[in-house]
Enzyme design. Structure first.
Site, PDB file in Angstrom:
ATOM      1  N   CYS A  42       0.634  -1.126  -0.021  1.00  0.00           N
ATOM      2  CA  CYS A  42       0.073  -0.006   0.041  1.00  0.00           C
ATOM      3  C   CYS A  42       0.999   1.095   0.147  1.00  0.00           C
ATOM      4  O   CYS A  42       2.046   1.449   0.468  1.00  0.00           O
ATOM      5  CB  CYS A  42      -1.067   0.000   1.158  1.00  0.00           C
ATOM      6  SG  CYS A  42      -2.039   1.377   1.103  1.00  0.00           S
ATOM      7  N   ARG A  46       2.901   4.932   6.200  1.00  0.00           N
ATOM      8  CA  ARG A  46       3.449   4.272   7.671  1.00  0.00           C
ATOM      9  C   ARG A  46       3.701   2.828   7.038  1.00  0.00           C
ATOM     10  O   ARG A  46       4.234   2.153   8.155  1.00  0.00           O
ATOM     11  CB  ARG A  46       2.196   4.285   8.439  1.00  0.00           C
ATOM     12  CG  ARG A  46       1.460   5.658   8.953  1.00  0.00           C
ATOM     13  CD  ARG A  46       0.164   5.551   9.821  1.00  0.00           C
ATOM     14  NE  ARG A  46      -1.047   5.033   8.692  1.00  0.00           N
ATOM     15  CZ  ARG A  46      -2.082   4.822   8.963  1.00  0.00           C
ATOM     16  NH1 ARG A  46      -2.349   4.998  10.081  1.00  0.00           N
ATOM     17  NH2 ARG A  46      -2.897   4.238   8.039  1.00  0.00           N
ATOM     18  N   CYS A 101      -6.374   0.313   6.727  1.00  0.00           N
ATOM     19  CA  CYS A 101      -6.085   0.939   5.222  1.00  0.00           C
ATOM     20  C   CYS A 101      -7.045   1.897   4.891  1.00  0.00           C
ATOM     21  O   CYS A 101      -8.450   1.421   5.144  1.00  0.00           O
ATOM     22  CB  CYS A 101      -6.207  -0.371   4.530  1.00  0.00           C
ATOM     23  SG  CYS A 101      -5.587   0.165   2.780  1.00  0.00           S
TER      24      CYS A 101
END
Length: 207
Positions: A42, A46, A101
């Site tokens: 992703c 982070r 997410c």
């Protein structure tokens, strides 16, 4: 006025520390790259692949997008996959989602989101993501928000993992007899730990 000076300063400090520990550190990777893995993750800031795996330059070939999606119609994604498998000869592909997410959360909320009325690349991507996890959305409607989101993150990893295993570049490697392992993982922001949800090393094998 924003400036790049803080980033440049940290870059110089990092490079100096690496050379102090190993004077040949950058020379090792100067003329070629031989990554052992392709990381599909992703874009979330982070979840930096090299940092959370403790990898050095040259170890990971990386593709990141919103919600770690596998889209065989996307030339960007497919060119990365093909190059990693057939030119860099990586030994494994890691598909990694993460709890919390934002892409999955946006897909959950899509019917009531402004994105539902947009004609944009982001709206199309989130619509595609929602379609891929539709059954998961229906099955977790009774859960609290955090539990439901975590379930959908895992459902998304499994959905994208299945698409990856069915992709032509992956199947071509397996059919050639070359070893290639696929791993579907989720990263826990709260602990910093990776968890394997699925793995597959041959065509037709159950993950």
């Amino acid at each position: 006025m924003t400036t790049l000076k803080p980033l440049l300063a940290r870059n110089r400090s990092w490079a100096l520390q690496r050379r102090q520990r190993d004077p040949e550190y950058f020379e090792k990777y100067l003329h070629q790259q031989q990554p052992h893995s392709l990381w599909i993750g992703c874009s979330d800031s982070r979840v930096p692949a090299e940092v959370l795996t403790g990898s050095h330059p040259g170890e990971l070939f990386v593709h990141r997008n919103i919600a770690n999606m596998v889209d065989t119609r996307d030339d960007n994604f497919m060119s990365v996959l093909q190059y990693a498998l057939h030119y860099l000869n990586v030994e494994r592909v890691v598909l990694c989602g993460h709890y919390g997410c934002g892409g999955v959360q946006a897909a959950m909320a899509l019917p009531d989101s402004p994105l539902a009325n947009e004609e944009s690349a982001l709206a199309r991507r989130i619509t595609q993501l929602r379609a891929s996890i539709a059954s998961g959305i229906r099955s977790c409607e009774e859960e609290d928000d955090t539990a439901a989101l975590n379930q959908l993150v895992e459902a998304n990893v499994m959905s994208q993992f299945a698409l990856l295993a069915q992709s032509d570049p992956v199947r071509a490697v397996w059919q050639s007899g070359r070893e290639l392992g696929l791993y579907g993982c989720v990263y826990d922001l709260a602990t910093g730990h990776l968890k394997i949800l699925a793995e597959q090393s041959a065509e037709g094998e159950t993950p």
